[in-house]
Design a protein around this motif. Sequence first.
Motif, PDB file in Angstrom:
ATOM      1  N   ILE A   1       0.822 -14.469   3.386  1.00  0.00           N
ATOM      2  CA  ILE A   1      -0.193 -14.213   2.361  1.00  0.00           C
ATOM      3  C   ILE A   1       0.231 -13.009   1.529  1.00  0.00           C
ATOM      4  O   ILE A   1       0.228 -11.866   1.999  1.00  0.00           O
ATOM      5  CB  ILE A   1      -1.576 -13.979   2.994  1.00  0.00           C
ATOM      6  N   CYS A   2       0.610 -13.271   0.291  1.00  0.00           N
ATOM      7  CA  CYS A   2       1.038 -12.221  -0.640  1.00  0.00           C
ATOM      8  C   CYS A   2       1.026 -12.820  -2.038  1.00  0.00           C
ATOM      9  O   CYS A   2       1.439 -13.968  -2.219  1.00  0.00           O
ATOM     10  CB  CYS A   2       2.428 -11.716  -0.274  1.00  0.00           C
ATOM     11  N   HIS A   3       0.569 -12.058  -3.014  1.00  0.00           N
ATOM     12  CA  HIS A   3       0.483 -12.602  -4.371  1.00  0.00           C
ATOM     13  C   HIS A   3       1.849 -12.734  -5.029  1.00  0.00           C
ATOM     14  O   HIS A   3       2.154 -13.748  -5.651  1.00  0.00           O
ATOM     15  CB  HIS A   3      -0.414 -11.726  -5.246  1.00  0.00           C
ATOM     16  N   ASP A   4       2.667 -11.694  -4.933  1.00  0.00           N
ATOM     17  CA  ASP A   4       3.944 -11.669  -5.641  1.00  0.00           C
ATOM     18  C   ASP A   4       5.030 -12.344  -4.820  1.00  0.00           C
ATOM     19  O   ASP A   4       4.995 -12.317  -3.581  1.00  0.00           O
ATOM     20  CB  ASP A   4       4.372 -10.232  -5.932  1.00  0.00           C
ATOM     21  N   GLU A   5       6.021 -12.862  -5.534  1.00  0.00           N
ATOM     22  CA  GLU A   5       7.178 -13.430  -4.850  1.00  0.00           C
ATOM     23  C   GLU A   5       8.003 -12.347  -4.148  1.00  0.00           C
ATOM     24  O   GLU A   5       8.686 -12.621  -3.164  1.00  0.00           O
ATOM     25  CB  GLU A   5       8.065 -14.181  -5.849  1.00  0.00           C
ATOM     26  N   LYS A   6       7.915 -11.121  -4.664  1.00  0.00           N
ATOM     27  CA  LYS A   6       8.616  -9.982  -4.076  1.00  0.00           C
ATOM     28  C   LYS A   6       7.601  -9.037  -3.430  1.00  0.00           C
ATOM     29  O   LYS A   6       6.431  -9.015  -3.813  1.00  0.00           O
ATOM     30  CB  LYS A   6       9.414  -9.235  -5.154  1.00  0.00           C
ATOM     31  N   VAL A   7       8.074  -8.249  -2.483  1.00  0.00           N
ATOM     32  CA  VAL A   7       7.190  -7.319  -1.769  1.00  0.00           C
ATOM     33  C   VAL A   7       7.121  -5.946  -2.439  1.00  0.00           C
ATOM     34  O   VAL A   7       6.348  -5.079  -2.011  1.00  0.00           O
ATOM     35  CB  VAL A   7       7.648  -7.142  -0.304  1.00  0.00           C
TER      36      VAL A   7
ATOM     37  N   ARG B   1       5.829  -4.512  -5.213  1.00  0.00           N
ATOM     38  CA  ARG B   1       4.622  -3.917  -5.809  1.00  0.00           C
ATOM     39  C   ARG B   1       3.616  -3.477  -4.767  1.00  0.00           C
ATOM     40  O   ARG B   1       2.976  -2.436  -4.923  1.00  0.00           O
ATOM     41  CB  ARG B   1       3.967  -4.903  -6.787  1.00  0.00           C
ATOM     42  N   THR B   2       3.449  -4.246  -3.714  1.00  0.00           N
ATOM     43  CA  THR B   2       2.347  -4.005  -2.777  1.00  0.00           C
ATOM     44  C   THR B   2       2.765  -3.326  -1.472  1.00  0.00           C
ATOM     45  O   THR B   2       1.901  -2.947  -0.687  1.00  0.00           O
ATOM     46  CB  THR B   2       1.631  -5.327  -2.438  1.00  0.00           C
ATOM     47  N   THR B   3       4.061  -3.175  -1.242  1.00  0.00           N
ATOM     48  CA  THR B   3       4.516  -2.586   0.029  1.00  0.00           C
ATOM     49  C   THR B   3       5.591  -1.531  -0.213  1.00  0.00           C
ATOM     50  O   THR B   3       5.996  -1.270  -1.350  1.00  0.00           O
ATOM     51  CB  THR B   3       5.101  -3.655   0.984  1.00  0.00           C
ATOM     52  N   ASN B   4       6.087  -0.957   0.872  1.00  0.00           N
ATOM     53  CA  ASN B   4       7.185   0.009   0.795  1.00  0.00           C
ATOM     54  C   ASN B   4       8.548  -0.667   0.909  1.00  0.00           C
ATOM     55  O   ASN B   4       9.565   0.008   1.082  1.00  0.00           O
ATOM     56  CB  ASN B   4       7.038   1.066   1.896  1.00  0.00           C
ATOM     57  N   GLY B   5       8.557  -1.993   0.802  1.00  0.00           N
ATOM     58  CA  GLY B   5       9.810  -2.734   0.898  1.00  0.00           C
ATOM     59  C   GLY B   5      10.307  -3.211  -0.448  1.00  0.00           C
ATOM     60  O   GLY B   5       9.689  -2.968  -1.486  1.00  0.00           O
TER      61      GLY B   5
ATOM     62  N   PHE C   1      -0.505   1.546   2.054  1.00  0.00           N
ATOM     63  CA  PHE C   1      -0.453   2.935   1.603  1.00  0.00           C
ATOM     64  C   PHE C   1      -0.516   3.084   0.090  1.00  0.00           C
ATOM     65  O   PHE C   1      -1.000   4.096  -0.422  1.00  0.00           O
ATOM     66  CB  PHE C   1       0.806   3.622   2.153  1.00  0.00           C
ATOM     67  N   LYS C   2      -0.055   2.081  -0.665  1.00  0.00           N
ATOM     68  CA  LYS C   2      -0.096   2.190  -2.130  1.00  0.00           C
ATOM     69  C   LYS C   2      -1.521   2.093  -2.661  1.00  0.00           C
ATOM     70  O   LYS C   2      -1.815   2.572  -3.757  1.00  0.00           O
ATOM     71  CB  LYS C   2       0.790   1.109  -2.770  1.00  0.00           C
ATOM     72  N   PHE C   3      -2.405   1.485  -1.893  1.00  0.00           N
ATOM     73  CA  PHE C   3      -3.805   1.381  -2.300  1.00  0.00           C
ATOM     74  C   PHE C   3      -4.540   2.686  -2.009  1.00  0.00           C
ATOM     75  O   PHE C   3      -5.236   3.220  -2.866  1.00  0.00           O
ATOM     76  CB  PHE C   3      -4.479   0.226  -1.561  1.00  0.00           C
ATOM     77  N   SER C   4      -4.350   3.189  -0.797  1.00  0.00           N
ATOM     78  CA  SER C   4      -5.044   4.410  -0.380  1.00  0.00           C
ATOM     79  C   SER C   4      -4.469   4.872   0.943  1.00  0.00           C
ATOM     80  O   SER C   4      -4.035   4.057   1.768  1.00  0.00           O
ATOM     81  CB  SER C   4      -6.546   4.136  -0.218  1.00  0.00           C
ATOM     82  N   SER C   5      -4.502   6.190   1.158  1.00  0.00           N
ATOM     83  CA  SER C   5      -4.027   6.729   2.439  1.00  0.00           C
ATOM     84  C   SER C   5      -4.881   6.244   3.604  1.00  0.00           C
ATOM     85  O   SER C   5      -4.450   6.284   4.759  1.00  0.00           O
ATOM     86  CB  SER C   5      -4.024   8.260   2.398  1.00  0.00           C
ATOM     87  N   ASN C   6      -6.086   5.767   3.306  1.00  0.00           N
ATOM     88  CA  ASN C   6      -6.961   5.234   4.359  1.00  0.00           C
ATOM     89  C   ASN C   6      -6.425   3.944   4.962  1.00  0.00           C
ATOM     90  O   ASN C   6      -6.891   3.519   6.031  1.00  0.00           O
ATOM     91  CB  ASN C   6      -8.367   4.961   3.808  1.00  0.00           C
ATOM     92  N   PHE C   7      -5.483   3.308   4.268  1.00  0.00           N
ATOM     93  CA  PHE C   7      -4.991   2.003   4.716  1.00  0.00           C
ATOM     94  C   PHE C   7      -3.516   2.030   5.109  1.00  0.00           C
ATOM     95  O   PHE C   7      -2.877   0.983   5.191  1.00  0.00           O
ATOM     96  CB  PHE C   7      -5.230   0.956   3.626  1.00  0.00           C
TER      97      PHE C   7
END
Length: 240
Positions: free
Chosen positions: A49-55, A57-61, A80-86
């Motif tokens: 489950i991920c919107h983009d074909e690449k990781v 934008r949404t992850t540290n990868g 972590f890119k959304f908030s330090s709470n996550f």
Amino acid sequence: MTQPLIYAHRGASAYAPENTMAAFKKAIELNADGIEIDVQMSKDGHLIICHDEKVDRTTNGKGYIKDINLKDLKLLDAGFKFSSNFIGEKIPTLIELMELIKDNNMVLNIELKNNVIDYKGIEQKVIDTIKQYNMENRIIISSFNHNSLYKVKDIDSTIKTGVLYSKKLKNPITYAKNIKADAIHPSYKRLNRFVIAKAKKENIEINTFTVNIRDYMKLLIDIKIDGIITDYPDIAQQLK
């Protein structure tokens, strides 16, 4: 006619990182009727489950999901890119979400993200997973790849499908019927009274995205659209 179903877009993505278990749990907490997700396929064939074909934008990868095995995808931080709470939130699989919602009544809108990358056999894999959880009557499969929707119907004609489009589509209701789809999933900017009237006449559902403006939510609820896909399911539910 019943009230519109409110779908949490990529989960309750205004409040938690998109397409994560945190966002899905928040959608449940906010009483969304359904969840809209995006499904890709990992290198080793898992439904991711991920919107983009690449990781990127949404992850540290970095890199394409199709080139990464599940065990390595699970090492990435999707929060972590959304908030330090996550910090530490992971990319989920379709099975993980199915396990979360199997005992409630939520509807699941699965968008097949195969309009850029041709994931061989993704339609069969998704349908097999749906059947594994006996959720056929709680699913609608959508895609910008309309040939893929036709494949879904060939595999199992009882699975509901929805034609996704954000650009102008000539005669969308007729088009949907021609590919045996049950619904259209237009950008709300593509809706007009003629399309809505014809959809109701032809018994084609309209589930529209991504509606985050309160006034538009209220308008769509008042005209009894079938489904509203939003980052703010709580606000939409309050307006019903």
